[in-house]
Motif scaffolding. Structure first.
Motif, PDB file in Angstrom:
ATOM      1  N   GLN A 261      -7.289 -15.171 -24.447  1.00  0.00           N
ATOM      2  CA  GLN A 261      -8.258 -15.374 -25.531  1.00  0.00           C
ATOM      3  C   GLN A 261      -8.799 -16.798 -25.450  1.00  0.00           C
ATOM      4  O   GLN A 261      -8.026 -17.762 -25.413  1.00  0.00           O
TER       5      GLN A 261
ATOM      6  N   ASP B  89     -15.817 -16.586 -29.340  1.00  0.00           N
ATOM      7  CA  ASP B  89     -14.458 -16.110 -29.104  1.00  0.00           C
ATOM      8  C   ASP B  89     -14.518 -14.974 -28.082  1.00  0.00           C
ATOM      9  O   ASP B  89     -15.222 -13.977 -28.299  1.00  0.00           O
ATOM     10  N   THR B  90     -13.771 -15.140 -26.989  1.00  0.00           N
ATOM     11  CA  THR B  90     -13.797 -14.158 -25.906  1.00  0.00           C
ATOM     12  C   THR B  90     -12.370 -13.715 -25.592  1.00  0.00           C
ATOM     13  O   THR B  90     -11.460 -14.539 -25.483  1.00  0.00           O
ATOM     14  N   LYS B  91     -12.216 -12.382 -25.458  1.00  0.00           N
ATOM     15  CA  LYS B  91     -10.907 -11.824 -25.135  1.00  0.00           C
ATOM     16  C   LYS B  91     -11.021 -11.056 -23.827  1.00  0.00           C
ATOM     17  O   LYS B  91     -11.893 -10.203 -23.666  1.00  0.00           O
TER      18      LYS B  91
END
Length: 671
Positions: free
Chosen positions: A83, A54-56
């Protein structure tokens, strides 16, 4: 108002893992998206032994807007939060983006998906949706909505190109394959170099089951659409995605036709299509190709049939209207049967369009109609026949929108503008613009003749072409497969004969109303106007013409007492008097000053219950005068209903010479 965008599915013919590797190279910036100034990772978490990530990111975007709008909002850049939810086990990447700037005034939400192709695991699918809701934005909400959606759809066009660019960049670096994720606990040893090629054979793109729309399908079967048009099509499809036995699920060609007919308004197209589907169920239209039996009188006397295709690949239907006995057919089979014949032709057209798409390898979603008017006369203006024609036009317009690609009207005689005046008002404006008129005997070989649109070897010999379909002594029904053979090249156009008069012993009805049918049919549409004239009184209409070679047409019916009618012309421009329509131009100051008036249509005496039609090619500019007069000797006032129209010179290719007024009264219609 919330603006919504939904894309079709786009296909990358690369494995999911390679597409993800290419996608990661878009950050923090990429040259193909210069509005993205920077993307900063603010959270990055890995789960399940590397299976999920998970990358924001916080992305800085340049504002692409006119200088004035930038001054109003006071900023040159805005910020978005993106996101990413990557799942290597399920081979999916979900992306969500929302605006951080002006969040209380504007809500922007975008959702994108990359996922393995459900039919070919070595391909990757991509789709996206977005909504834009501007609640309060410095009083320019509407302008910002239009500008925002326009710019958004422009950027979506670049998305696929960007992935392709970075995939090629990876290949140039020697990276042509990225291993799929596997759980360490399930890894088994393999012998190096012993790998086998397990790539499945290439399969066709999606949409084979009509459930998912992809970009390749659009290009091959629907043609070029803008991103917003694609979005509208996807959204309309969702409204009809659960078909029933009563209302089968419409295919994409049908959905697109109804969207085009309503200027891509989803709500209007939905309403129109729902009504059409209900109509198809009630009239059993889906069964008409298999169940319809052509009446014997239609087989022998209806002069029309399918005939090859035009230069654009459209199926071509030829109708020899000038030799058709409208009254005889209507009295022998009835109005309902002629409507059913028309619907059968329309359904054949839909089938032939699909065959043409496969044959020519390009989208063919409408057909071409060639109407030969040689022989057209006043008998074709028989009022019940015109009334039946208007009903047919109305039904076809409602249920077969955007199926007519081009209408070629050839050998148009002088009487034709009158018929066109009557029926054109009932034809959709978009369809009306597809009519091209060719008058005179040179309609084929002239520089701007029909050879522009149909190859000479596919133009029938009766129009001067080299195609000479055999005409059997007894006309038989052509099986569907022969329609196809004719369409593909071999000519079997046995239905395109001269028609001829239907013998009266075949008539089934003599009760068709023949008095004022067309007038009554038109009244509720407001086409005709009524006027009463006292004995000796004149009524004049002044028509200013600025379009040389345009055609003036008129149609009127005398309801009570005799009336005299004539047409005049002067080169001087004269305005219609505001309230005094009954004053004559010949009594005005222009006339007294010596204005030259020329009578271009000799006076005709019209009796009660007579319909009068006529046309005149307005060769020069100036003023044309339509004049009616109740003779002084009449014992009472005259009554008439009239309608006139000017047909643009741009619509005519060929000669249109003056036609003196003709009558279509009951007595003149009898044979």
């Amino acid at each position: 108002m919330v603006q919504k965008y939904e894309s079709p599915v786009r296909i990358y013919k690369y494995p999911f893992e390679l597409v993800v590797a290419a996608y990661e190279r878009r950050f923090p910036t990429c040259p193909q998206m210069p509005i993205v100034l920077d993307c900063e990772i603010i959270e990055d978490n890995v789960f399940d032994n590397g299976a999920r990530r998970d990358t924001k990111r916080r992305c800085k975007i340049a504002v692409e807007a006119p200088y004035l709008i930038k001054k109003i909002i006071g900023v040159d850049v805005v910020f978005f939060i993106q996101q990413n939810f990557l799942d290597m086990k399920t081979r999916t990447l979900n992306i969500e983006a929302t605006n951080e700037s002006f969040a209380t005034r504007v809500e922007i939400f975008e959702k994108c998906r990359y996922y393995a192709h459900p039919e070919n695991p070595d391909w990757t699918c991509f789709d996206q949706t977005a909504t834009l809701d501007i609640k309060n934005f410095f009083g320019i909400e509407h302008s910002m909505e239009k500008m925002g959606m326009k710019q958004y759809t422009q950027t979506t066009l670049k998305g696929k190109e960007i992935i392709e660019f970075f995939v090629n960049e990876l290949k140039q670096e020697g990276i042509t394959h990225v291993d799929r994720w596997v759980d360490d606990a399930t890894v088994t040893s393999t012998t190096a170099g012993a790998a086998t090629n397990t790539t499945p054979p290439e399969k066709p793109p999606l949409c084979r089951d009509n459930s998912i729309l992809d970009a390749d399908y659009i290009a091959k079967y629907l043609g070029q659409l803008t991103p917003l048009q694609e979005s509208k099509l996807v959204q309309l499809r969702k409204r009809f995605e659960h078909g029933t036995s009563e209302h089968p699920e419409p295919d994409y060609q049908t959905l697109l036709r109804f969207l085009r007919a309503r200027d891509f308004s989803i709500d209007k197209a939905t309403g129109m299509l729902q009504e059409s589907l209900q109509w198809r169920q009630e009239q059993r239209i889906d069964s008409i190709l298999g169940e319809y039996k052509t009446p014997a009188v239609v087989e022998k006397y209806f002069p029309g049939g399918w005939h090859h295709h035009d230069k654009d690949g459209r199926p071509l239907y030829i109708l020899r209207l000038g030799t058709m006995d409208v009254k005889g057919l209507l009295k022998s089979v009835g109005e309902d049967e002629l409507l059913k014949l028309t619907l059968h032709i329309c359904e054949e057209g839909l089938r032939l369009m699909k065959e043409a798409t496969k044959l020519f390898g390009k989208p063919v979603w409408n057909w071409c109609l060639l109407v030969d008017l040689d022989g057209l006369s006043m008998r074709h203006l028989w009022r019940p026949g015109v009334k039946a024609l208007l009903r047919i036009i109305e039904t076809v317009e409602k249920n077969y929108p955007e199926t007519m690609g081009r209408v070629l009207i050839v050998r148009a005689p002088r009487v034709f503008p009158v018929l066109w005046t009557i029926v054109s008002t009932f034809i959709d404006e978009n369809t009306r613009s597809k009519f091209l008129f060719f008058g005179g005997p040179d309609c084929m070989h002239a520089e701007d003749g029909i050879e522009q649109y149909i190859d000479t070897d596919k133009i029938p010999s009766f129009l001067g072409g080299s195609c000479n379909p055999s005409i059997p002594t007894v006309v038989e029904t052509i099986p569907a497969k022969l329609y196809t053979r004719c369409f593909l090249g071999a000519c079997h156009c046995t239905l395109i004969h001269e028609g001829g008069l239907v013998p009266k012993h075949l008539y089934k009805s003599e009760s068709i109303e023949e008095t004022n049918g067309a007038i009554q049919a038109h009244d509720h549409h407001g086409l005709y106007k009524a006027v009463d004239l006292k004995p000796g009184q004149l009524f004049e209409l002044l028509i200013r013409n600025t379009d040389p070679k345009s055609v003036l047409t008129w149609d009127f019916e005398v309801l009570k007492n005799d009336t005299l009618f004539a047409v005049f012309h002067t080169e001087k421009e004269i305005e219609q008097s505001g309230n005094d329509d009954f004053s004559s131009v010949f009594d005005g100051p222009d006339f007294k000053e010596g204005t030259s008036y020329k009578k271009i249509e000799q006076s005709v005496k019209c009796r009660p219950k007579e319909g009068v039609q006529g046309s005149h090619e307005m060769a020069s500019t100036g003023t044309y005068v339509l004049q009616w007069m109740c003779p002084p000797s009449c014992d009472g006032p005259a009554q008439l209903m009239y309608f006139y129209e000017i047909l643009s010179s741009a619509n005519y290719k060929g000669s249109m010479t003056s036609l003196q007024s003709g009558f279509s009264s009951n007595s003149l219609q009898s044979r």
